[in-house]
Design an enzyme around this catalytic site. Structure first.
Site, PDB file in Angstrom:
ATOM      1  N   GLU A 305     -35.295  -4.136   2.701  1.00 28.71           N
ATOM      2  CA  GLU A 305     -35.083  -3.784   4.112  1.00 28.71           C
ATOM      3  C   GLU A 305     -33.607  -3.667   4.460  1.00 28.71           C
ATOM      4  O   GLU A 305     -33.054  -4.523   5.124  1.00 28.71           O
ATOM      5  CB  GLU A 305     -35.799  -4.779   5.039  1.00 28.71           C
ATOM      6  CG  GLU A 305     -35.777  -6.205   4.578  1.00 28.71           C
ATOM      7  CD  GLU A 305     -36.574  -7.166   5.451  1.00 28.71           C
ATOM      8  OE1 GLU A 305     -37.568  -6.766   6.069  1.00 28.71           O
ATOM      9  OE2 GLU A 305     -36.182  -8.341   5.488  1.00 28.71           O
ATOM     10  N   ARG A 308     -27.383  -2.364   7.305  1.00 25.60           N
ATOM     11  CA  ARG A 308     -25.995  -1.904   7.217  1.00 25.60           C
ATOM     12  C   ARG A 308     -25.785  -0.804   6.177  1.00 25.60           C
ATOM     13  O   ARG A 308     -25.165   0.219   6.462  1.00 25.60           O
ATOM     14  CB  ARG A 308     -25.116  -3.108   6.859  1.00 25.60           C
ATOM     15  CG  ARG A 308     -23.624  -2.845   6.942  1.00 25.60           C
ATOM     16  CD  ARG A 308     -22.838  -4.026   6.337  1.00 25.60           C
ATOM     17  NE  ARG A 308     -23.313  -5.307   6.808  1.00 25.60           N
ATOM     18  CZ  ARG A 308     -22.845  -5.956   7.875  1.00 25.60           C
ATOM     19  NH1 ARG A 308     -21.841  -5.441   8.558  1.00 25.60           N
ATOM     20  NH2 ARG A 308     -23.343  -7.119   8.234  1.00 25.60           N
ATOM     21  N   CYS A 376     -10.497  -7.926  29.029  1.00 23.09           N
ATOM     22  CA  CYS A 376      -9.671  -9.056  29.455  1.00 23.09           C
ATOM     23  C   CYS A 376      -9.887 -10.241  28.540  1.00 23.09           C
ATOM     24  O   CYS A 376     -10.547 -11.220  28.896  1.00 23.09           O
ATOM     25  CB  CYS A 376     -10.014  -9.439  30.880  1.00 23.09           C
ATOM     26  SG  CYS A 376      -9.645  -8.095  31.979  1.00 23.09           S
TER      27      CYS A 376
HETATM   28  C1  LIG Z   1     -30.491  -8.298   9.240  1.00 26.38           C
HETATM   29  C2  LIG Z   1     -31.641  -8.295   8.342  1.00 26.38           C
HETATM   30  C3  LIG Z   1     -31.784  -7.305   7.380  1.00 26.38           C
HETATM   31  C4  LIG Z   1     -30.769  -6.233   7.157  1.00 26.38           C
HETATM   32  O1  LIG Z   1     -29.573  -6.746   6.685  1.00 26.38           O
HETATM   33  P1  LIG Z   1     -28.397  -5.761   6.260  1.00 26.38           P
HETATM   34  O2  LIG Z   1     -27.345  -6.664   5.754  1.00 26.38           O
HETATM   35  O3  LIG Z   1     -27.973  -5.029   7.459  1.00 26.38           O
HETATM   36  O4  LIG Z   1     -28.950  -4.876   5.196  1.00 26.38           O
HETATM   37  C5  LIG Z   1     -32.920  -7.314   6.606  1.00 26.38           C
HETATM   38  N1  LIG Z   1     -33.867  -8.268   6.767  1.00 26.38           N
HETATM   39  C6  LIG Z   1     -33.757  -9.243   7.678  1.00 26.38           C
HETATM   40  C7  LIG Z   1     -34.836 -10.240   7.811  1.00 26.38           C
HETATM   41  C8  LIG Z   1     -32.640  -9.288   8.488  1.00 26.38           C
HETATM   42  O5  LIG Z   1     -32.535 -10.263   9.389  1.00 26.38           O
END
Ligand SMILES: *Cc1c(COP(=O)(O)O)cnc(C)c1O
Length: 455
Positions: A305, A308, A376
């Site tokens: 999943e 980024r 600010c």
């Molecule tokens: C944030 C998150 C991701 C994605 O993380 P990246 O570093 O953006 O790839 C995947 N799984 C879970 C459970 C997350 O909290």
């Protein structure tokens, strides 16, 4: 100056997370920067600044890299799902859908955005360490997979899922107890984390779920953190997940899915050296396959999943240069028309970025400035030290790598409206989030009668 050319020319190796700029970045004959075939200074004129720009080809290339590498390096079935908290909108969800990926959501807002973008329940996953009844019900009603994080999730679901209706599809998140080198706030896999079930607890939970006729436990999940460049933690994770799958099977659960989370890093600055998407998937796929083989288990569906690494490098933000304050012998502050409200990462995580003037991307630096936002807050600094050519009031400056965790983590601090977001592609551009207007910031304000009387 960020490298503007793709890291690798071969599309099969192209991994946008290894480029500072989107992969379509070019410099035209006048020496000006273009993304997706659009001249950035033209986009600034047309849409105003600050402006979030997403390169559709970079997003699609990353999606393809995940999909194709999973097919190539994993013998079982697989699915990449986009962690939409990185950047959530209807248009982005529809790109994800059209690429055949699934999507992770953490709130009602992210769930309904994904569904409006065409993501259907069977490729939708709900995460969160404190899910509300509403969030759980929306996920259940749409047959999304619910990633249970703690006992409370089970308690609420037990109360709301009708006993004689379809079962709730569950995945269990465990805390794998793996350390990795990233910022403390975005590390999630070590044992002292608010996310997931403690490894010592999962056996008991597997037994409890065995007796829940309203639920089917279909998968296990773990996520070790974000902006990670090392591959070893993901190899270690495979062992933990497969060992837990074995335990679940012994207790009688038909575990079909293993979800290894996200976390692959991107190149924000020249010194960042993340692995390619292809290498990351290869290591993860091989580790899961080997761990299953060692235990005589069949291959589960492999889910990852990314957030980024799927969208971060596809984005940039353009600003206009404003006031200049020279403190002789100390520093020069150059202010821009945005800051911590559109990019809270520097003030939150001390994150570093790369930037250039869009009409002089290749010219050598002439001065060192501290690039300040307009909020600010003395800490509202995007760059402590930025070496750039001389700029004048109104020049347009681009900050790269802002596709993830910028808009989605943004705020209205100082009652500054949120920037517009556009999608560029083949020389054309489309608005995907319109610019917020100052009057719209007042729409939730309520003036009680007794205060109105005093006016
Ligand atoms: C944030 C998150 C991701 C994605 O993380 P990246 O570093 O953006 O790839 C995947 N799984 C879970 C459970 C997350 O909290």
């Amino acid at each position: 100056m960020p490298p503007l050319k793709p890291y690798e020319k071969d599309r099969n190796l192209l991994s946008p997370n290894r480029n500072i700029a989107p992969i379509t970045a070019t410099v035209n004959e006048q020496g000006k920067l273009c993304i997706g075939g659009c001249l950035l200074s033209d986009l600034a004129k047309r849409y105003g600044t600050p402006l979030y720009i997403l390169d559709e080809e970079s997003i699609r290339t990353s999606c393809a890299a995940y999909r194709e590498s999973l097919d190539k390096f994993y013998e079982g079935s697989s699915l990449a799902i986009y962690a939409s908290k990185a950047n959530s909108s209807i248009a982005i969800s529809s790109i994800i859908k059209s690429e055949g990926l699934g999507l992770d959501a953490v709130s009602t807002g992210e769930l309904i955005t994904a569904m409006q973008g065409g993501i259907d329940g069977h490729s939708l996953f709900l995460h969160g360490n404190n899910k509300s009844q509403e969030e759980l019900l929306i996920a259940y009603n749409n047959q999304a997979t619910i990633v249970i994080d703690n006992e409370q999730d089970i308690n609420i679901l037990e109360a709301i899922v009708p006993k004689d209706d379809k079962k709730a599809k569950l995945m269990l998140r465990l805390t794998p107890g793996i350390e990795c080198h990233t910022h403390e706030y975005i590390r999630t896999g070590h044992l002292d984390s608010k996310f997931g079930f403690d490894p010592d607890k999962i056996e008991e939970v597997f037994y409890r779920l065995k007796d829940c006729k309203w639920a089917s436990l279909e998968g296990l999940h773990a996520h070790i953190g974000s902006q990670i460049f090392e591959l070893q933690p993901h190899q270690d994770l495979a062992e933990v997940l497969v060992e837990s799958m074995l335990l679940a099977k012994r207790i009688g659960h038909e575990i079909k899915d293993l979800n290894v989370g996200g976390g692959l890093g991107i190149k924000y600055t020249l010194s960042d050296d993340p692995p390619t998407i292809q290498d990351w998937i290869k290591v993860v796929a091989q580790a899961i396959s080997k761990a299953c083989q060692d235990r005589g288990l069949g291959l589960p569906r492999l889910i990852c999943e990314p957030g980024r690494s799927l969208i971060g490098s596809a984005g940039l933000t353009i600003y206009k240069v404003g006031s200049r304050k020279i403190i002789p012998g100390i520093r020069t502050y150059l202010s821009i028309d945005g800051g911590m409200s559109d990019n809270p990462r520097p003030i939150t995580y001390q994150s570093e970025y790369s930037a250039c003037l869009v009409d002089k991307p290749l010219e050598p630096p002439e001065e060192n400035v501290t690039l300040a936002g307009k909020h600010c807050e003395s800490g509202d600094i995007l760059f402590k030290d930025l070496a750039i050519p001389h700029s004048n009031f109104g020049d347009v400056l681009a900050v790269f790598g802002t596709g993830a965790y910028n808009s989605s983590m943004g705020s209205n601090y100082n009652r500054i409206p949120r920037p517009a977001m556009i999608l560029v592609r083949d020389g054309g551009s489309d608005l995907i989030q319109r610019r917020e207007q100052p009057e719209e910031l007042l729409r939730y304000d309520v003036l009680p009668e007794h205060l109105r009387a005093l006016m």
